[in-house]
Design a protein around this motif. Sequence first.
Motif, mmCIF file in Angstrom:
data_model
loop_
_atom_site.group_PDB
_atom_site.id
_atom_site.type_symbol
_atom_site.label_atom_id
_atom_site.label_comp_id
_atom_site.label_asym_id
_atom_site.label_seq_id
_atom_site.Cartn_x
_atom_site.Cartn_y
_atom_site.Cartn_z
ATOM 1 N N PRO A 146 19.829 54.845 -9.853
ATOM 2 C CA PRO A 146 20.287 56.069 -10.525
ATOM 3 C C PRO A 146 21.812 56.097 -10.684
ATOM 4 O O PRO A 146 22.314 56.535 -11.723
ATOM 5 C CB PRO A 146 19.801 57.199 -9.607
ATOM 6 N N ALA A 147 22.532 55.611 -9.691
ATOM 7 C CA ALA A 147 23.996 55.580 -9.787
ATOM 8 C C ALA A 147 24.437 54.618 -10.878
ATOM 9 O O ALA A 147 25.315 54.945 -11.686
ATOM 10 C CB ALA A 147 24.604 55.183 -8.444
ATOM 11 N N ILE A 148 23.817 53.461 -10.937
ATOM 12 C CA ILE A 148 24.181 52.477 -11.968
ATOM 13 C C ILE A 148 23.902 53.035 -13.357
ATOM 14 O O ILE A 148 24.718 52.891 -14.271
ATOM 15 C CB ILE A 148 23.465 51.139 -11.720
ATOM 16 N N ALA A 149 22.769 53.708 -13.514
ATOM 17 C CA ALA A 149 22.447 54.320 -14.811
ATOM 18 C C ALA A 149 23.492 55.370 -15.187
ATOM 19 O O ALA A 149 23.904 55.464 -16.349
ATOM 20 C CB ALA A 149 21.055 54.938 -14.779
ATOM 21 N N LEU A 150 23.936 56.153 -14.224
ATOM 22 C CA LEU A 150 24.981 57.138 -14.479
ATOM 23 C C LEU A 150 26.265 56.441 -14.918
ATOM 24 O O LEU A 150 26.877 56.828 -15.914
ATOM 25 C CB LEU A 150 25.249 57.984 -13.235
ATOM 26 N N TYR A 151 26.673 55.409 -14.191
ATOM 27 C CA TYR A 151 27.912 54.693 -14.535
ATOM 28 C C TYR A 151 27.814 54.101 -15.950
ATOM 29 O O TYR A 151 28.751 54.196 -16.729
ATOM 30 C CB TYR A 151 28.211 53.593 -13.522
ATOM 31 N N GLU A 152 26.678 53.504 -16.267
ATOM 32 C CA GLU A 152 26.498 52.929 -17.611
ATOM 33 C C GLU A 152 26.594 54.024 -18.677
ATOM 34 O O GLU A 152 27.243 53.840 -19.706
ATOM 35 C CB GLU A 152 25.161 52.203 -17.701
ATOM 36 N N SER A 153 25.966 55.169 -18.436
ATOM 37 C CA SER A 153 25.998 56.256 -19.420
ATOM 38 C C SER A 153 27.399 56.849 -19.553
ATOM 39 O O SER A 153 27.713 57.467 -20.562
ATOM 40 C CB SER A 153 25.002 57.358 -19.043
ATOM 41 N N PHE A 154 28.233 56.639 -18.557
ATOM 42 C CA PHE A 154 29.603 57.145 -18.559
ATOM 43 C C PHE A 154 30.579 56.145 -19.177
ATOM 44 O O PHE A 154 31.767 56.419 -19.285
ATOM 45 C CB PHE A 154 30.019 57.480 -17.118
ATOM 46 N N GLY A 155 30.062 54.986 -19.587
ATOM 47 C CA GLY A 155 30.906 54.006 -20.266
ATOM 48 C C GLY A 155 31.340 52.826 -19.432
ATOM 49 O O GLY A 155 32.117 51.986 -19.901
ATOM 50 N N PHE A 156 30.852 52.707 -18.222
ATOM 51 C CA PHE A 156 31.159 51.540 -17.401
ATOM 52 C C PHE A 156 30.370 50.340 -17.913
ATOM 53 O O PHE A 156 29.234 50.492 -18.366
ATOM 54 C CB PHE A 156 30.781 51.780 -15.933
ATOM 55 N N VAL A 157 30.978 49.166 -17.830
ATOM 56 C CA VAL A 157 30.310 47.920 -18.191
ATOM 57 C C VAL A 157 30.304 47.002 -16.976
ATOM 58 O O VAL A 157 31.171 47.099 -16.097
ATOM 59 C CB VAL A 157 30.989 47.224 -19.398
ATOM 60 N N HIS A 158 29.324 46.130 -16.942
ATOM 61 C CA HIS A 158 29.171 45.205 -15.814
ATOM 62 C C HIS A 158 30.190 44.076 -15.901
ATOM 63 O O HIS A 158 30.518 43.601 -16.990
ATOM 64 C CB HIS A 158 27.747 44.645 -15.790
ATOM 65 N N LEU A 159 30.644 43.647 -14.749
ATOM 66 C CA LEU A 159 31.578 42.528 -14.613
ATOM 67 C C LEU A 159 30.905 41.417 -13.818
ATOM 68 O O LEU A 159 29.957 41.670 -13.070
ATOM 69 C CB LEU A 159 32.836 42.981 -13.856
ATOM 70 N N PRO A 160 31.422 40.200 -13.918
ATOM 71 C CA PRO A 160 30.904 39.128 -13.068
ATOM 72 C C PRO A 160 31.170 39.436 -11.597
ATOM 73 O O PRO A 160 32.095 40.191 -11.266
ATOM 74 C CB PRO A 160 31.698 37.896 -13.510
ATOM 75 N N ALA A 161 30.389 38.818 -10.742
ATOM 76 C CA ALA A 161 30.584 38.979 -9.298
ATOM 77 C C ALA A 161 31.979 38.508 -8.912
ATOM 78 O O ALA A 161 32.553 37.631 -9.560
ATOM 79 C CB ALA A 161 29.523 38.194 -8.537
ATOM 80 N N ARG A 162 32.502 39.091 -7.870
ATOM 81 C CA ARG A 162 33.842 38.755 -7.393
ATOM 82 C C ARG A 162 33.892 38.937 -5.886
ATOM 83 O O ARG A 162 33.013 39.583 -5.317
ATOM 84 C CB ARG A 162 34.878 39.619 -8.092
ATOM 85 N N PRO A 163 34.914 38.412 -5.238
ATOM 86 C CA PRO A 163 35.028 38.616 -3.791
ATOM 87 C C PRO A 163 35.170 40.106 -3.468
ATOM 88 O O PRO A 163 35.821 40.857 -4.206
ATOM 89 C CB PRO A 163 36.313 37.858 -3.420
ATOM 90 N N THR A 164 34.558 40.521 -2.394
ATOM 91 C CA THR A 164 34.592 41.922 -1.972
ATOM 92 C C THR A 164 34.484 41.995 -0.459
ATOM 93 O O THR A 164 33.814 41.147 0.150
ATOM 94 C CB THR A 164 33.437 42.710 -2.630
ATOM 95 N N PRO A 165 35.097 42.985 0.149
ATOM 96 C CA PRO A 165 34.952 43.135 1.598
ATOM 97 C C PRO A 165 33.607 43.756 2.007
ATOM 98 O O PRO A 165 33.280 43.784 3.177
ATOM 99 C CB PRO A 165 36.113 44.058 1.974
#
Length: 152
Positions: free
Chosen positions: A121-140
């Motif tokens: 549900p959060a991802i769907a919200l972000y997508e509807s808000f204009g966010f786009v997916h990025l490639p994986a990256r290092p994260t803590p």
Amino acid sequence: MNVAIVDFRPDHAAVWAQLNTAWLAEGGFAVEAKDRLAIDNPQGVFLDKGGRIFIAERDGEAVGCCALVPTDDGVEVCKMTVTPAARGLGLARRLLEACETAARAAGAGRLYLETNSALTPAIALYESFGFVHLPARPTPYARADVFMEKRL
């Protein structure tokens, strides 16, 4: 019913910790070292670095939150949640709108976030808000497997 998005105040510290601990537990996620720092010291982790924390209130009760922290090329959206009882009221979208407004006012070039693929549900919200997916990256964060941005 009165709903509002307000800036974090010191008296929000306990509810900030409660909201963030609850969403991690609800998702089956461990409280990681970076989580612990953010939960225990929102002033130092976010506000002292030029970030913001927004609290969603319903009839004066805190039922959601979201934070922004500056990055090299924008701001990162962090620690976003709305309690199960307050979901469906549009508060998560309103929190994102507050984040975008603050980011634009600060001259940020983008909003960035990391999340987990189980939080559909959060991802769907972000997508509807204009966010786009990025490639994986290092994260803590061990749980982070989805990376997204919205250019401003």
